[in-house]
Design a protein around this motif. Structure first.
Motif, PDB file in Angstrom:
ATOM      1  N   VAL A 199       0.873  -1.175   0.000  1.00  0.00           N
ATOM      2  CA  VAL A 199       0.000   0.000   0.000  1.00  0.00           C
ATOM      3  C   VAL A 199       0.909   1.224   0.000  1.00  0.00           C
ATOM      4  CG1 VAL A 199      -1.894  -1.158   1.191  1.00  0.00           C
ATOM      5  CG2 VAL A 199      -0.127  -0.021   2.526  1.00  0.00           C
ATOM      6  N   ASP A 200       0.312   2.408   0.024  1.00  0.00           N
ATOM      7  CA  ASP A 200       1.116   3.627   0.113  1.00  0.00           C
ATOM      8  C   ASP A 200       1.711   3.753   1.513  1.00  0.00           C
ATOM      9  OD1 ASP A 200       0.562   4.361  -2.488  1.00  0.00           O
ATOM     10  OD2 ASP A 200      -1.205   5.536  -1.937  1.00  0.00           O
ATOM     11  N   VAL A 201       3.012   4.009   1.581  1.00  0.00           N
ATOM     12  CA  VAL A 201       3.674   4.203   2.873  1.00  0.00           C
ATOM     13  C   VAL A 201       3.222   5.545   3.442  1.00  0.00           C
ATOM     14  CG1 VAL A 201       5.897   4.484   4.021  1.00  0.00           C
ATOM     15  CG2 VAL A 201       5.665   2.860   2.141  1.00  0.00           C
ATOM     16  N   PRO A 202       2.910   5.614   4.729  1.00  0.00           N
ATOM     17  CA  PRO A 202       2.491   6.885   5.341  1.00  0.00           C
ATOM     18  C   PRO A 202       3.492   8.001   5.070  1.00  0.00           C
ATOM     19  CG  PRO A 202       2.145   5.073   6.865  1.00  0.00           C
ATOM     20  CD  PRO A 202       2.892   4.496   5.695  1.00  0.00           C
ATOM     21  N   ASP A 203       2.994   9.187   4.757  1.00  0.00           N
ATOM     22  CA  ASP A 203       3.866  10.315   4.400  1.00  0.00           C
ATOM     23  C   ASP A 203       4.866  10.656   5.490  1.00  0.00           C
ATOM     24  OD1 ASP A 203       2.607  10.546   1.981  1.00  0.00           O
ATOM     25  OD2 ASP A 203       1.233  12.133   2.616  1.00  0.00           O
ATOM     26  N   TYR A 204       4.464  10.505   6.755  1.00  0.00           N
ATOM     27  CA  TYR A 204       5.355  10.921   7.837  1.00  0.00           C
ATOM     28  C   TYR A 204       6.590  10.024   7.962  1.00  0.00           C
ATOM     29  CZ  TYR A 204       3.604   7.160  10.883  1.00  0.00           C
ATOM     30  OH  TYR A 204       3.283   5.939  11.429  1.00  0.00           O
ATOM     31  N   ILE A 260      10.858   9.014  14.790  1.00  0.00           N
ATOM     32  CA  ILE A 260      10.551   8.619  13.412  1.00  0.00           C
ATOM     33  C   ILE A 260      11.377   7.403  13.005  1.00  0.00           C
ATOM     34  CG2 ILE A 260      10.790   9.312  10.997  1.00  0.00           C
ATOM     35  CD1 ILE A 260       8.354  10.456  12.298  1.00  0.00           C
ATOM     36  N   ASN A 261      12.632   7.367  13.437  1.00  0.00           N
ATOM     37  CA  ASN A 261      13.480   6.226  13.111  1.00  0.00           C
ATOM     38  C   ASN A 261      12.898   4.934  13.671  1.00  0.00           C
ATOM     39  OD1 ASN A 261      15.985   5.123  11.991  1.00  0.00           O
ATOM     40  ND2 ASN A 261      16.540   4.740  14.102  1.00  0.00           N
ATOM     41  N   GLU A 262      12.429   4.980  14.907  1.00  0.00           N
ATOM     42  CA  GLU A 262      11.816   3.792  15.512  1.00  0.00           C
ATOM     43  C   GLU A 262      10.535   3.406  14.782  1.00  0.00           C
ATOM     44  OE1 GLU A 262      11.238   4.360  19.668  1.00  0.00           O
ATOM     45  OE2 GLU A 262      13.385   4.572  20.112  1.00  0.00           O
ATOM     46  N   ALA A 263       9.768   4.420  14.369  1.00  0.00           N
ATOM     47  CA  ALA A 263       8.523   4.156  13.644  1.00  0.00           C
ATOM     48  C   ALA A 263       8.803   3.502  12.298  1.00  0.00           C
ATOM     49  CB  ALA A 263       7.747   5.462  13.445  1.00  0.00           C
ATOM     50  N   VAL A 264       9.863   3.942  11.630  1.00  0.00           N
ATOM     51  CA  VAL A 264      10.249   3.368  10.336  1.00  0.00           C
ATOM     52  C   VAL A 264      10.650   1.907  10.507  1.00  0.00           C
ATOM     53  CG1 VAL A 264      12.033   3.392   8.546  1.00  0.00           C
ATOM     54  CG2 VAL A 264      10.928   5.520   9.231  1.00  0.00           C
ATOM     55  N   GLN A 265      11.465   1.641  11.530  1.00  0.00           N
ATOM     56  CA  GLN A 265      11.928   0.267  11.757  1.00  0.00           C
ATOM     57  C   GLN A 265      10.752  -0.650  12.070  1.00  0.00           C
ATOM     58  OE1 GLN A 265      15.005  -0.566  10.958  1.00  0.00           O
ATOM     59  NE2 GLN A 265      15.211   1.610  10.460  1.00  0.00           N
ATOM     60  N   ALA A 266       9.815  -0.157  12.864  1.00  0.00           N
ATOM     61  CA  ALA A 266       8.636  -0.960  13.205  1.00  0.00           C
ATOM     62  C   ALA A 266       7.785  -1.220  11.959  1.00  0.00           C
ATOM     63  CB  ALA A 266       7.803  -0.237  14.266  1.00  0.00           C
TER      64      ALA A 266
END
Length: 279
Positions: A199-204, A260-266
């Protein structure tokens, strides 16, 4: 004896220097010959194996790349290029999980040394490729297993209602227990495949300049988050200002955006298909 040993080491080093000169001129065959002579003289020097592995890498001789990089790493496990080259050889063999481990070791070595080695970008690219291909391989298997299980469940449900005489619809055309259970079953299996559905990756989670998923996000005093390497390139080539807000900006003002880095990894852990956007 000591002098003799020193002489051998000196000869080996001369062969390495000669090999380096040939490598720079893209005379890979000659470079390989020089490094092979150096190895014959001093087989316990990791850099000789590493240099020859680089020649094989240029030629895409993956079996030889794997052999020489393993020999180099056996002598010095801290060689970033060694883990990178071994990972590339394993990637060619489609041993994705093992390749991923090697690329991650290479990146961790760069981070632990606080190095800004330009190899980091190359390593990230092949790591993203390996993770995407690994996801693709296992995703195909998972989807097939889920579909097979869904069909088995539908057949079992149909047989159960056939034997109990409840398979037909109600006379008024409304849904009965069987149709409701089939609908519920479809919903359950649909949710089971969500993680494998791109799906589209969240913009944030994406940089506002590259629109790619963050790797090393940094936040500016104005509150905007960017990919570090891209923002540094902007500051160096365009000017010392925030690309979005246009406020004055210097490199020392950048702060890692840990949240944000943690959110990306998750997100990547749950949606490995998203690595496709960065490879």
């Amino acid at each position: 004896m000591a002098a003799s040993g020193g002489g051998v080491a000196q000869q080996a080093e001369l062969r390495r220097i000669e090999g380096n000169a040939c490598f720079k001129k893209a005379r890979l065959g000659a470079a390989i010959d020089c490094y092979t002579e150096a190895i014959a003289l001093c087989p316990d020097v990791a850099v000789y194996w590493m240099n020859r592995a680089l020649c094989h890498f240029k030629r895409k001789e993956w079996a030889k790349v794997e052999e020489d990089s393993r020999r180099a790493l056996a002598l010095d496990d801290t060689l970033v290029k060694g883990h990178y080259l071994l990972g590339c050889a394993l990637l060619d063999k489609e041993e994705f999980a093992l390749a991923i481990k090697e690329f991650e070791k290479a990146l961790n070595l760069l981070k632990s040394s606080s190095s800004t080695d330009k190899m980091a970008e190359d390593i990230w690219q092949v790591l993203a490729k390996a993770k995407y291909l690994d996801w693709e391989k296992h995703s195909t298997e998972r989807v097939w297993r889920i579909q097979s299980l869904k069909e088995a469940c539908e057949s079992a449900l149909q047989e159960q209602h056939f034997l109990s005489g409840t398979l037909v619809e109600d006379s008024d055309g409304s849904s009965n227990e069987y149709s409701e259970q089939i609908k519920l079953l479809a919903e359950v299996f649909s949710k089971a495949t969500l993680a494998d559905t791109p799906v589209d990756v969240p913009d944030y989670l994406c940089c506002q300049i590259t629109f790619e998923i963050f790797r090393d996000p940094v936040i500016t005093p104005s509150g905007v988050t960017y990919e570090r390497a891209v923002l540094l390139e902007h500051l160096d080539k365009v000017g010392n200002f925030d690309p979005v807000t246009r406020e004055p900006l210097k490199e020392h003002q950048l702060v890692p955006n840990l949240a944000i880095n943690e959110a990306v990894q998750a997100y990547l852990k749950e949606h490995s298909w998203a690595y496709r956007l960065n490879c």
